[in-house]
Design a protein around this motif. Structure first.
Motif, PDB file in Angstrom:
ATOM      1  N   GLU A  36      49.850 -23.393 104.132  1.00 35.99           N
ATOM      2  CA  GLU A  36      49.518 -24.305 105.234  1.00 35.99           C
ATOM      3  C   GLU A  36      49.640 -25.749 104.787  1.00 35.99           C
TER       4      GLU A  36
ATOM      5  N   ILE B 224      57.064 -24.259 112.709  1.00 37.19           N
ATOM      6  CA  ILE B 224      55.828 -23.733 113.297  1.00 37.19           C
ATOM      7  C   ILE B 224      55.783 -22.208 113.178  1.00 37.19           C
TER       8      ILE B 224
ATOM      9  N   VAL C 298      43.644 -13.469 116.374  1.00 31.86           N
ATOM     10  CA  VAL C 298      44.235 -14.465 115.473  1.00 31.86           C
ATOM     11  C   VAL C 298      45.528 -15.022 116.066  1.00 31.86           C
ATOM     12  N   TYR C 299      46.321 -14.112 116.564  1.00 28.88           N
ATOM     13  CA  TYR C 299      47.638 -14.493 117.100  1.00 28.88           C
ATOM     14  C   TYR C 299      47.487 -15.472 118.261  1.00 28.88           C
TER      15      TYR C 299
ATOM     16  N   TYR D 185      46.924 -18.935 116.964  1.00 29.33           N
ATOM     17  CA  TYR D 185      48.143 -19.501 116.393  1.00 29.33           C
ATOM     18  C   TYR D 185      49.146 -19.828 117.496  1.00 29.33           C
ATOM     19  N   LEU D 186      49.248 -18.944 118.467  1.00 27.57           N
ATOM     20  CA  LEU D 186      50.249 -19.157 119.517  1.00 27.57           C
ATOM     21  C   LEU D 186      49.887 -20.403 120.325  1.00 27.57           C
TER      22      LEU D 186
ATOM     23  N   GLY E   8      50.431 -23.381 118.061  1.00 23.90           N
ATOM     24  CA  GLY E   8      51.843 -23.524 117.713  1.00 23.90           C
ATOM     25  C   GLY E   8      52.662 -24.008 118.888  1.00 23.90           C
TER      26      GLY E   8
ATOM     27  N   THR F  45      51.649 -27.605 119.721  1.00 24.17           N
ATOM     28  CA  THR F  45      52.227 -28.583 118.796  1.00 24.17           C
ATOM     29  C   THR F  45      53.716 -28.748 119.050  1.00 24.17           C
ATOM     30  N   ALA F  46      54.407 -27.615 119.205  1.00 25.13           N
ATOM     31  CA  ALA F  46      55.851 -27.686 119.403  1.00 25.13           C
ATOM     32  C   ALA F  46      56.161 -28.487 120.661  1.00 25.13           C
TER      33      ALA F  46
ATOM     34  N   VAL G  79      55.369 -32.282 120.049  1.00 27.96           N
ATOM     35  CA  VAL G  79      56.242 -32.984 119.107  1.00 27.96           C
ATOM     36  C   VAL G  79      57.665 -33.064 119.642  1.00 27.96           C
ATOM     37  N   ILE G  80      58.148 -31.964 120.195  1.00 28.33           N
ATOM     38  CA  ILE G  80      59.525 -31.992 120.691  1.00 28.33           C
ATOM     39  C   ILE G  80      59.628 -32.933 121.886  1.00 28.33           C
TER      40      ILE G  80
ATOM     41  N   MET H 289      46.901 -32.711 111.590  1.00 32.47           N
ATOM     42  CA  MET H 289      47.441 -31.440 111.085  1.00 32.47           C
ATOM     43  C   MET H 289      46.375 -30.668 110.336  1.00 32.47           C
TER      44      MET H 289
ATOM     45  N   LEU I  83      45.453 -26.933 111.204  1.00 32.91           N
ATOM     46  CA  LEU I  83      45.630 -25.877 110.205  1.00 32.91           C
ATOM     47  C   LEU I  83      44.292 -25.254 109.827  1.00 32.91           C
TER      48      LEU I  83
ATOM     49  N   ALA J  26      43.440 -22.778 112.483  1.00 30.51           N
ATOM     50  CA  ALA J  26      44.270 -21.592 112.314  1.00 30.51           C
ATOM     51  C   ALA J  26      43.818 -20.793 111.092  1.00 30.51           C
ATOM     52  N   GLY J  27      43.639 -21.511 109.978  1.00 30.33           N
ATOM     53  CA  GLY J  27      43.285 -20.820 108.739  1.00 30.33           C
ATOM     54  C   GLY J  27      41.951 -20.102 108.854  1.00 30.33           C
TER      55      GLY J  27
END
Lengths: 802, 221, 85
Positions: A297, A340, B28-29, B32-33, B36, B39-40, B43-44, B81, B85, B88-89
């Protein structure tokens, strides 16, 4: 560069074959065996003979131009880098046509599948030998680039003034320097298993030693290399982005120093501390899962800084939508997506689904193909006017980008959803949505591949017919544009090969083009070629390749010619003998050139900016860089030994195998030769040539004695009442013997190589070749010899006493 | 949030209750999803916005005095970040229950040996079956996984469990199946192991506890 | 570097090797034996690096190559042994 592109085409064809096979369920277009070869060689060729070399080819062309060096620090070594790389690539590709076929155990070459039991035949051996040549080439190349960047900058070019691309080049080669030794060590063990019958990665059916786990050993060695390798592939593309973005935004990069700090953080500590996230399912202790989850990470943070800084670099600009800019934006978008996905993979829990699935395939293609290839395309379009003096077709470039970007996502986005489909299966049943998703991906593959026909046409057209671009079409401030374009007049394509470099030193057709048809462009080119044409690197690489090919094929089958039958073994043996001959002739020739000073390097000391290496001679810097990779190589092997010792529940006691007093005496002999070598340096520093010769002779005698004792010791081990051999019927003995002969043998090989160099040094000394002020070779050899001594300081206790 | 994956879709309809490993994995997924994709998108979008907003309108000259961001911007990136993280962690760490082998009474243990190319399941009573894993329903099942030849990976995609089968080493995983039935081809090999890799498949059969005990449960001698 | 330094390092190397071998023969405790021999080997390597390879006279910019190599190696060794569990 052309060579890299050629291998790129080979790799792409393999990929298309696979996609065709997977386009519909239960297909039988490719058989499983061929599919596995394709999947393996696609990975190996794309990573080692296409992506990395393409970046390195750009380094070779641009770094000297950007830092104002006439050439790389060691031009002949640069030629050697290229020829070893090519020889390795040829061996890998030819292995398809050799019995046994190309390697088929995946690019990861997991053991024991890649070993002689489950991948028999000379074919895989040849692939892996080719890989070793490539790795040797990389090591030589990294030494060269590091010395060049640190030592050959033009006056006034401080490190902090260097263009971004050269900075990224420096970071990339540093990562290479420390990553490749561990793969050399890992594959050395594979190859000794395959060629001389050691049993280091042998499966339980061959070697049943309680506690021994060959797969885990391989995983550790391979991924310690493997993870830094993905950054090695990526960083050149980021270097391109960092370097050329300002030309299209009309403003300087934002946060340049923070980008550099981030890359430094990635390369130096972090990339070497995340490899176990490839091993989340191997049953390593949970605490390691946690540590490597967190470290993985953490590595995303510097990447986050870099990406955000790139985005901020667009703000307040006046962005021109030229092809390179489109590719930059495309690379960043794909990198964000792929990166990601990487964070998902950092979780050992989520990895329980993703490991070994198409999600992983999708992830690394987003970063390694998406970010890397798109970034490198940006660089190729951008620097094409520099290389050819001609401008590419802008509309075709844009069309190429749009189709590539669409094709890429159609190809890899469906794979993201295939998180339950195993990687590397050659066919599948028609279940769930696998058929639809695979079908879409195959369509995407053809769109993506089709787009590359456009760029091929565009490149060739530019080369021969493109309109003149002028010396600085982008209005860039970067130093490489301050020299005239390389090919402002029509020249053969090879003329524009990287500076002083990959092909530039080849006598024959290429060098003819250097001295022949285009004297004008030659005179204008930033680099002078004629001072150092040497065929030695070529013949040396060819010799190694012949020898290794022979070794891989040995003993082989009988060869039936029309009238006579050649018995097994003769042809490979002939190849080996020929190879050794050519190799030896090259080495002797190389040394002879030096003794007679035939090779004229870049004359004198050009001066320049060298901080922080102002006081360090070039050769010594190169030697230390090389030695640091040797530290990792031997350290990795000793690590493998310690790993095996820790894992094995029983081990033969040293005294039962070795003659300890003899080994102690031999150790003293080697250590004393270290003393005499230090005295040799002492003598020549005072200008005492006779003393130098005396001490060198003493070192040679002691070194030879050491090797002589070693040989007699080994003969004793071979022939004793209970031979200490890898073929021993006692599995523990076999394992102990295997690692012993590999490590001690490699050390012995270093000693022998040292003795060969000593012969050269003695010869040159006898001719008065060294003086008080000019004896760099002696100093460097002393460093090497002392390093060999240090290795023995560990080998002796580890193998003979503990 | 939704999940993708063929065999999951194929069987999710028949499972009345979610198996615990799947529940944990999905929890968990989802985190993250969410993070993720969020963030995507941010940022994009920022990238594309910047590129379009600051496009050249015919200017060719370099822009003067463009802003340079310093350590404050970097610190902000690191903090944002870091928070993402860390969230997520921490989810992952909470999800380690999927990896740690439960130490509770009433579990059953089956030995799994991967070979080229199939799976051998050895039950507590000593009998073994190739190509079909039979387990009792609503019971914690622990698998001791190893290999007799090369590196394989044992995975049951519908249960979100997977572990390497390595020669010379025994790795463990656990799951608890909530619904009886025959799940064809539920078990696959996820590590290239030779030409038979694609066909290294086994079925999962879930039966009642009493039936399982009667068939396999007797402790060997 | 003076000849006395060169000879002194050599003398230390000889003594260290002889001590290692003596430890092998006369120290029966395996842990003590391993620790003593490992420390001697490390001290030998350090001595050669500092004196024969002249790291003591080199600038930090050269030393760092040796240090980085050793650092990565230590990371690999520790994690490798740890991965055995």
């Amino acid at each position: 560069m052309f060579t890299a592109l050629y291998f790129g085409v080979v790799g792409a064809v393999l990929a298309l074959l696979m996609r065709v096979q997977l386009s519909v369920p239960n297909n039988d277009f490719l058989e499983a065996a061929y599919y596995n070869q394709a999947v393996t060689m696609h990975g190996l060729i794309m990573i080692f003979w296409f992506l990395s070399p393409l970046g390195v080819a750009l380094f070779n062309y641009l770094v000297p131009l950007q830092i104002g060096a006439k050439d790389l620090a060691f031009p002949r070594l640069n030629a050697l880098t290229y020829w070893l790389f090519l020889a390795g690539g040829l061996m890998a590709v030819l292995s398809f046509f050799v019995p046994g076929g190309a390697a088929a155990a995946g690019w990861t070459s997991y053991e024991p599948l890649a070993g002689p039991v489950y991948s028999p035949g000379p074919g895989p051996t040849m692939t892996y030998l080719g890989l070793m040549l490539m790795a040797a080439s990389v090591t030589v190349g990294s030494v060269n680039f590091i010395a060049t960047i640190l030592w050959l900058r033009r006056p006034g070019m401080r490190l902090s003034d260097m263009p971004m691309f050269s900075w990224f080049a420096l970071f990339t080669v540093v990562a290479m320097l420390f990553a490749f030794p561990s793969i050399i060590a890992a594959f050395l063990l594979v190859l000794t298993d395959r060629l001389i019958g050691t049993v280091l990665y042998a499966p339980p059916s061959i070697l049943n030693v309680p506690g021994i786990d060959p797969s885990l050993l391989w995983d550790d060695l391979f991924w310690f290399f493997g993870h830094p390798e993905v950054y090695i592939v990526l960083l050149p593309a980021f270097g391109v982005i960092a370097d050329i973005t300002p030309a299209f935004t009309g403003r300087p990069l934002d946060g340049r120093n923070w980008i550099l700090i981030s890359v430094a953080a990635i390369v130096l500590p972090i990339s070497f501390g995340v490899w176990m996230h490839h091993m989340f399912l191997t049953g390593i202790p949970n605490v390691l899962l946690e540590v490597f989850d967190v470290s993985t990470e953490i590595v995303s943070i510097p990447f986050g800084i870099i990406v955000i800084m790139f985005i901020l670099s667009m703000v307040h600009g006046r962005i021109q939508f030229k092809t390179p800019l489109l590719f930059i934006v495309g690379a960043l978008v794909l990198f964000i997506i792929g990166g990601i996905m990487g964070v998902f993979l950092s979780s050992p829990v989520l990895d329980r689904v993703y490991n070994g699935s198409y999600f992983v395939v999708s992830h690394f293609h987003y970063v390694m193909v998406g970010a890397t290839i798109f970034g490198l395309f940006a660089g190729i379009y951008y620097w094409l006017p520099k290389m050819t003096g001609r401008m590419y077709n802008e509309s075709l470039g844009k069309v190429h980008f749009i189709i590539s970007f669409i094709g890429f996502n159609v190809l890899y986005a469906p794979m993201m959803l295939l998180s339950d489909m195993p990687r590397r299966i050659f066919t599948y049943q028609n279940i769930g949505d696998w058929a639809q998703l695979n079908g879409i991906a195959t369509v995407g593959a053809f769109i993506f591949a089709g787009a590359q026909i456009i760029v091929a046409y565009n490149l060739l057209h530019t080369w021969f017919r493109g309109p003149p671009s002028g010396p600085n079409p982008w209005g860039s401030q970067s130093p490489e544009w301050s020299t005239p374009a390389t090919g402002s007049v029509p020249v053969a394509p090879v003329e524009t090969e990287p500076a002083g470099g990959w092909i530039g030193q080849l006598p024959g057709p290429q060098s003819a083009s250097v001295s022949g048809p285009s004297p004008v462009s030659h005179a204008m080119s930033a680099v002078s070629h004629e001072v150092h044409l040497s065929s030695r690197p070529l013949t040396l690489s060819a010799g190694v390749m012949l020898f290794l090919t022979g070794a891989a094929l040995y003993p082989g089958g009988a060869i039936q010619l029309s009238v006579l039958t050649i018995p097994p073994g003769v042809f490979p043996l002939a190849l080996m003998v020929l190879g050794v001959g050519v190799f030896a002739a090259s080495i002797v020739g190389w040394a002879w050139d030096d003794i007679r000073n035939k090779f004229v390097g870049p004359a004198g000391d050009p001066g320049g900016d060298r901080w922080p290496y102002d006081e360090v001679p070039k050769m010594k810097l190169g030697m230390w860089v090389f030695l640091s990779s040797e530290i990792v190589l031997f350290g990795t092997l000793l690590g493998a030994y310690i790993f095996i010792r820790e894992a094995a529940l029983e081990w033969p006691s040293p005294a039962s195998v070795h003659d300890i007093p003899l080994a102690t005496a031999n150790t003293l002999i080697l250590l004393t030769s270290g003393f005499t070598m230090a005295m040799a340096v002492y003598a020549i520093r005072k200008g005492d040539q006779r003393g130098l010769l005396g001490w060198l002779v003493a070192t040679f005698v002691l070194g030879s004695t050491f090797i002589g004792v070693k040989i007699s010791e080994w003969l004793g081990l071979f022939s004793g009442a209970a031979p200490f051999l890898p073929s021993s019927s006692n599995p523990v003995t076999a394992l102990a013997a295997s690692i012993y002969y590999v490590v001690v043998g490699l050390h012995g090989a270093h000693v022998v190589a040292g003795l060969v160099v000593l012969v050269y040094l003695m010869k040159k000394t006898a001719r008065g070749g060294f003086t008080k002020d000019d004896h760099m070779s002696i100093e460097n050899f002393a460093l090497y010899w002392a390093f060999v001594e240090i290795v023995w300081c560990f080998v002796f206790p580890l193998f003979y006493l503990l | 949030m939704g999940r993708f994956g063929a065999s999951f879709l194929m069987y999710s309809g028949v499972l009345a209750a979610t198996p615990p490993t799947v529940a944990t994995w999905t929890r968990v997924y989802d985190v993250y999803l969410t993070l993720g994709v969020g963030t995507a998108v941010v940022v994009i979008s920022a990238l594309l916005y910047a590129v379009v907003r600051y496009r050249s309108r015919g200017q060719k000259e370099p822009v003067q005095g463009a802003k340079q961001h310093g350590w404050k911007a970097v610190l902000a990136i690191v903090l944002v970040m870091g928070v993402i993280l860390a969230i997520a962690g921490s989810q992952t760490f909470a999800g380690f229950t999927n990896i740690e082998i439960p130490n509770s009474p009433g579990t059953v243990t089956v030995s799994v040996t991967g070979f080229r190319w199939g799976w051998n399941f050895t039950y507590p009573d000593g009998q073994y079956v190739i190509g079909d894993l039979t387990v009792p329903v609503n019971t914690i099942v622990i698998l001791n996984i190893t290999s007799s030849d090369v590196y394989h990976t044992f995975g049951i995609a519908m249960l979100d469990v997977k572990e390497d089968a390595i020669p010379g080493k025994v790795n463990q995983l656990w799951f608890n199946m909530t619904e009886m039935g025959n799940y064809t081809d539920a078990i696959r090999c996820y590590q290239l192991c030779g030409v038979g890799h694609a066909f290294m498949i086994a079925n999962l059969t879930v039966v009642s506890q009493s039936q399982w005990n009667a068939t396999f449960g007797a402790q060997k001698g | 570097m003076k000849t006395s330094t060169i000879a002194g390092v050599w003398a230390y190397m000889v003594v260290a090797v002889l001590t290692e071998t003596a430890t092998f023969y006369y120290v029966t405790n395996v842990t003590a034996q391993t620790v003593v021999i490992s420390l001697l080997a490390l001290s030998q390597a350090t001595a050669v690096a500092i004196f024969y390879m002249q790291l003591k006279d080199e600038p930090g910019s050269i030393r760092i190559f040796a240090l980085v190599g050793v650092m990565f190696l230590s990371a690999l060794l520790i994690a490798m042994v740890a991965s055995l569990g």
